[in-house]
Design a protein around this motif. Structure first.
Motif, short mmCIF file in Angstrom:
data_model
loop_
_atom_site.label_atom_id
_atom_site.label_comp_id
_atom_site.label_asym_id
_atom_site.label_seq_id
_atom_site.Cartn_x
_atom_site.Cartn_y
_atom_site.Cartn_z
N ARG A 97 66.98 13.50 -11.77
CA ARG A 97 66.14 14.19 -10.80
C ARG A 97 66.42 15.68 -10.77
NH1 ARG A 97 68.15 16.20 -6.24
NH2 ARG A 97 70.21 15.59 -5.54
N GLY A 141 57.58 19.64 -5.89
CA GLY A 141 58.66 18.79 -5.41
C GLY A 141 59.07 17.80 -6.46
N ARG A 148 53.06 15.76 -6.75
CA ARG A 148 54.00 16.83 -6.42
C ARG A 148 53.84 18.02 -7.37
NH1 ARG A 148 56.68 12.03 -5.48
NH2 ARG A 148 57.53 11.80 -3.38
N ARG A 472 64.67 30.06 -0.91
CA ARG A 472 64.23 28.86 -0.18
C ARG A 472 63.80 27.76 -1.14
NH1 ARG A 472 61.73 32.86 3.38
NH2 ARG A 472 59.84 32.72 2.12
N ASP A 473 63.11 28.17 -2.21
CA ASP A 473 62.47 27.22 -3.11
C ASP A 473 63.47 26.45 -3.97
OD1 ASP A 473 60.16 26.16 -4.75
OD2 ASP A 473 61.13 27.38 -6.28
N PRO A 475 66.86 25.61 -3.72
CA PRO A 475 67.56 24.47 -3.11
C PRO A 475 66.61 23.36 -2.64
CG PRO A 475 68.39 26.55 -2.24
CD PRO A 475 67.14 26.86 -3.01
N ALA A 476 65.42 23.74 -2.14
CA ALA A 476 64.47 22.72 -1.67
C ALA A 476 64.00 21.85 -2.82
CB ALA A 476 63.27 23.40 -1.00
N LEU A 477 63.82 22.44 -3.99
CA LEU A 477 63.37 21.68 -5.15
C LEU A 477 64.36 20.58 -5.51
CD1 LEU A 477 61.01 21.66 -7.17
CD2 LEU A 477 62.33 23.20 -8.61
N TYR A 478 65.65 20.87 -5.38
CA TYR A 478 66.68 19.89 -5.70
C TYR A 478 67.19 19.15 -4.47
CZ TYR A 478 66.64 22.34 -10.13
OH TYR A 478 66.24 22.89 -11.32
N GLU A 479 66.55 19.41 -3.32
CA GLU A 479 66.85 18.72 -2.07
C GLU A 479 68.32 18.86 -1.69
OE1 GLU A 479 65.43 14.75 -2.59
OE2 GLU A 479 63.33 15.35 -2.51
N VAL A 480 68.83 20.09 -1.75
CA VAL A 480 70.21 20.37 -1.36
C VAL A 480 70.22 21.55 -0.40
CG1 VAL A 480 71.21 19.50 -3.51
CG2 VAL A 480 70.58 21.92 -3.33
N ARG A 481 71.37 21.73 0.26
CA ARG A 481 71.56 22.87 1.16
C ARG A 481 72.84 23.58 0.75
NH1 ARG A 481 71.78 22.59 7.80
NH2 ARG A 481 72.25 24.81 8.15
#
Length: 804
Positions: A97, A141, A148, A472-473, A475-481
């Motif tokens: 992923r 996504g 997505r 923003r984009d 980390p959001a793409l890999y669903e991490v913070r």
């Protein structure tokens, strides 16, 4: 003997690819291994350079018939002594992923269909398959499937659906699949947004012949406008290009004036490789880069005399530059347009200088108003802007100068197994903010470093907004913070200021609250050399050479000519260029005459007999009042910071040689000095000796004073700029080798923007090898500030970052 790692992404599993690689490698007497990984296929081959080159040439040409190569990423490494070649067990580390494919140039199969009048996608400008087409620029996504992507709004017709669901079809699960009946379409707009030509067939007339005629009408009108001298904004894969005919002096001058780009070279798109060869020299490695799936801009040497039937290139495209930035069409739309035009076009980023490129047609109408006469647009949305990548071949290897389309966001492995930070599975998510210029952002997840596309210089509000979108984009793409944010030490860098505001609510150095990530800092030049270290997988200790324009040092002065001894958990600045003052600070980067003044002022302190020469320079370079003010500034140390910058040394010598007193774009003077080098000359290098500093604990210094005296003597004798430039470059190389001899490290890491200079890099590599050292330089990550984010991640990985 050399070792080559090849990471191959595409349709390479379940198609007999590993047995094919085994047969190919053993037939060439190469040793090593091949294995499947979650990202594709990884190969390591070891042997003679000629055999490795054959391996690279035959790999795409002889691949299994049902395979496709979306990217082939090369890294040259030291040999390790493999005994045979074997197929290894699959690597199950990492997560599928986390793999987001870059955008891929149009494949040969799709081009063949597009040019075939009998095919239902004849002349369709958005043809693609699993082997090619948009990826990173359309993903919204993960996991990567059509809902997505920005293709979610286009419902597949029955024919496309059948292909999409057929396991033996080339378009099986090709998420951007489309055709004239169900997919995006072209339109040609006026400067006010009126539709002048529609590439969509009339309702009920979506047969292939009618659809092709509609597209052809739009393409022909666009080509005719270009031939008449128009500036056309063309919406491509990751944003807009501004295009004019490359042969038209008037159109090129008009584009420069409107875009506010005085002299910086403009990129060219050629219709074919044949036309490129009539204008430029092209080596096998350069042709491989031009025609590869990444399809970057490649810097090529012009032929001294173009061939008789060569297309004309207006001098204003790259004034005074012996090179051209060349690319080939990489989308179906580009192929259609360039075939119709039949000659090269300027294809520069669709923006005002220093701003991000436009991605949306309505945005383009506003931001490019007054620049473009016409707009060739389409209705497939672009999720994120992705500029063209730029590559230069040095010593037979590709060196990426701008990492964007075709490369981003492919990951690079970090070196966590060698550090005290533990395995990649239990390490924090780290975000690297990058640098102020040529910014790119980095994200470390589970031992992998993901680098964003090139963002650019953070000099405008639009550029800062682009940085915020990417931060923003990604980390959001890999669903991490992000749990750790790594910054440059310079508090006034745009990346540092924006990261403070974004992650720490502008609290500066105050203690963050429990929801904030940990704030860490990395010295700029240390990040440069660590980027080279991690990419080349070099052992430690190593000598790092970081030469660039500016960066804040640990002592609060401006560095830029630095040498580090890097060990596990420790980095020591062991040598530096002798420092001098920069009157006006950052203004010296725009005015080489200021750097020259600072050098001469420091030189007069050693030798008062040179004061008349200094005063002569002041009178020649500055109006009387300005010269007097700058003299007082540098004498009193007012707004004249100390600097050890190699970039400013280049600028100063270019000024002393009579080449340039003011820059129209970054590093212009240094580039013009590079262009003067005569690689076949046998002149002696200028002296650049080592000297011990006054302070016992300070690093040793490369003393430029004898070098500058020799420059002045040559100039006074009437020596040509070629003599000065050649002897200067040779002197710098001798100085680097001398420091290497004192450092006691076999590996030498060469990083920083100065190593974009062909002669500095080439001669340094060769002389270090002659002296018994092992030089390493950037390959897939830029040597300039575009690689800083990777170095910041590597510093955290090694424990060489520091709390802020």
């Amino acid at each position: 003997m050399e070792r080559l790692r090849v990471v191959i992404r595409g349709v390479v599993q379940g198609v007999g690819f590993r047995p094919f690689v085994h047969r190919l490698a053993t037939g060439l007497a190469l040793k090593g291994w091949v294995r499947n990984s979650p990202q594709g296929v990884v190969v390591e081959v070891e042997g003679a350079r000629s055999a490795l080159e054959q391996f690279l040439a035959r790999l795409p040409a002889e691949r299994p018939p049902h395979s496709s190569l979306q990217s082939v990423e090369l890294t040259w490494l030291d040999p390790v002594g493999y005994g045979d070649f074997k197929i290894c067990a699959s690597d199950d580390t990492g997560t599928v992923r986390a793999l987001v494919m870059p955008d891929i140039a149009t494949c040969a199969d799709c081009l063949r269909e597009m040019w075939d009048p009998r095919d239902r996608r004849h002349l369709y400008p958005f043809i693609n398959c699993t082997h090619c087409g948009p990826r990173y620029s359309i993903i919204t996504g993960l996991p990567y499937d059509r809902p997505r992507t920005t293709m979610a709004g286009f419902e597949m017709c029955a024919d496309c659906r059948r292909e999409y669901e057929d396991p033996v079809d080339r378009r099986f699960h090709a998420q951007p699949i489309a055709c004239p009946r169900c997919g995006p379409h072209l339109e040609l707009w006026s400067a006010s947004g009126d539709v002048l030509a529609d590439g969509r067939p009339a309702p009920g007339r979506a047969d292939p012949e009618t659809a092709a005629r509609a597209v052809q009408s739009v393409i022909r009108q666009t080509a005719e406008a270009l031939r008449e001298g128009a500036v056309v904004a063309v919406k491509g894969l990751g944003g807009f290009h501004l295009m004019v005919l490359a042969r038209s002096d008037e159109a090129v001058a008009r584009l420069r004036e409107r875009k506010r780009r005085e002299a910086k070279p403009l990129a060219l798109m050629f219709p074919s490789m044949g036309q490129v060869r009539r204008v430029c020299r092209v080596s096998p490695a350069e042709e491989r880069a031009l025609c590869g799936p990444e399809a970057p801009i490649v810097l090529l040497d012009r032929l001294p005399v173009p061939e008789r039937d060569a297309p004309r290139i207006a001098p204003g495209v790259a004034p005074g530059n012996p090179c051209l930035g060349v690319m080939l069409p990489y989308t179906p739309l580009h192929h259609l347009l360039l075939r119709e035009v039949g000659e090269p076009v300027v294809a520069t980023s669709g923006n005002l200088s220093e701003e991000p490129i436009c991605t949306d047609e309505q945005e383009a109408l506003e931001r490019l108003a007054g620049i473009a006469d016409l707009f060739l647009v389409h209705n497939r949305p672009i999720a994120r802007y992705v500029d063209d990548s730029v590559v230069r071949v040095v010593e037979g290897r590709e060196m990426v100068l701008r990492r964007a389309r075709g490369f981003a966001p492919l990951p690079l492995p970090l070196r966590r197994a060698e550090t005290a930070r533990g395995s990649g599975r239990d390490t924090p998510v780290v975000l690297a903010a990058g640098a102020h210029l040529k910014n790119a952002v980095g994200l470390a997840i589970g031992g992998q470093a993901f680098l964003s596309q090139h963002i650019g210089d953070l000099e405008t509000a639009a550029a800062e907004e682009a940085w915020l979108r990417v931060v923003r984009d990604l980390p959001a793409l890999y669903e991490v913070r992000p749990q750790v944010v790594v910054l440059d030490l310079h508090p006034d860098y745009g990346s540092t200021r924006l990261a403070e505001r974004t992650f720490f609510a502008g609290r500066g150095r105050s203690r963050p609250d429990s929801q904030s990530p940990v704030r860490r800092g990395v010295q700029h030049h240390l990040a440069h050399v660590l980027a080279v270290w991690v990419e080349n997988e070099v052992g430690l200790p190593a000598l790092g050479v970081a030469w660039d324009g500016t960066g804040l040092g640990w002592d609060g002065t401006i560095w830029g000519g630095e040498f580090f001894r890097v060990e596990a958990g420790r980095a020591v600045r062991i040598a530096t260029l002798r420092r001098f003052r920069l009157p006006g600070g950052d203004a010296a980067a725009r005015e080489p005459r200021r750097a020259a003044l600072g050098l001469l002022h420091e030189l007069v302190r050693d030798d008062s007999g040179l004061e008349s020469r200094l005063q002569e320079g002041i009178r020649r370079w500055f109006p009387a009042r300005e010269g007097s003010v700058l003299w007082r500034m540098v004498s009193g140390g007012v707004r004249s910071p100390w600097s050890s910058s190699a970039g400013r040394l280049f600028d100063a010598v270019a000024c002393l040689a009579g080449l340039r007193e003011r820059n129209q774009f970054e590093a212009q003077a240094a580039m013009e000095l590079e262009f003067q080098v005569d690689p076949g000359a046998a002149w002696d290098p200028y002296p650049l000796p080592l000297r011990q500093p006054a302070e016992e604990a300070a690093p040793v210094e490369l003393d430029w004073a004898p070098l500058i005296r020799a420059v002045l003597e040559d100039v006074d004798r009437g020596a040509s700029p070629a003599v000065v430039a050649t002897r200067f470059h040779q002197g710098l190389v001798s100085g680097i080798v001398e420091v290497a001899r004192t450092a006691g490290c076999g590996p030498v890491l060469l990083g920083g923007g100065c190593f974009q200079n062909r002669w500095l890099l080439t001669w340094t590599v060769r002389e270090l090898r002659r002296a018994g050292f092992r030089p390493y330089w950037p390959q897939r990550v830029p040597p300039n500030d575009g690689g800083i984010a990777l170095g910041q991640l590597a510093a955290h990985d090694l424990g060489l970052d520091e709390p802020l």
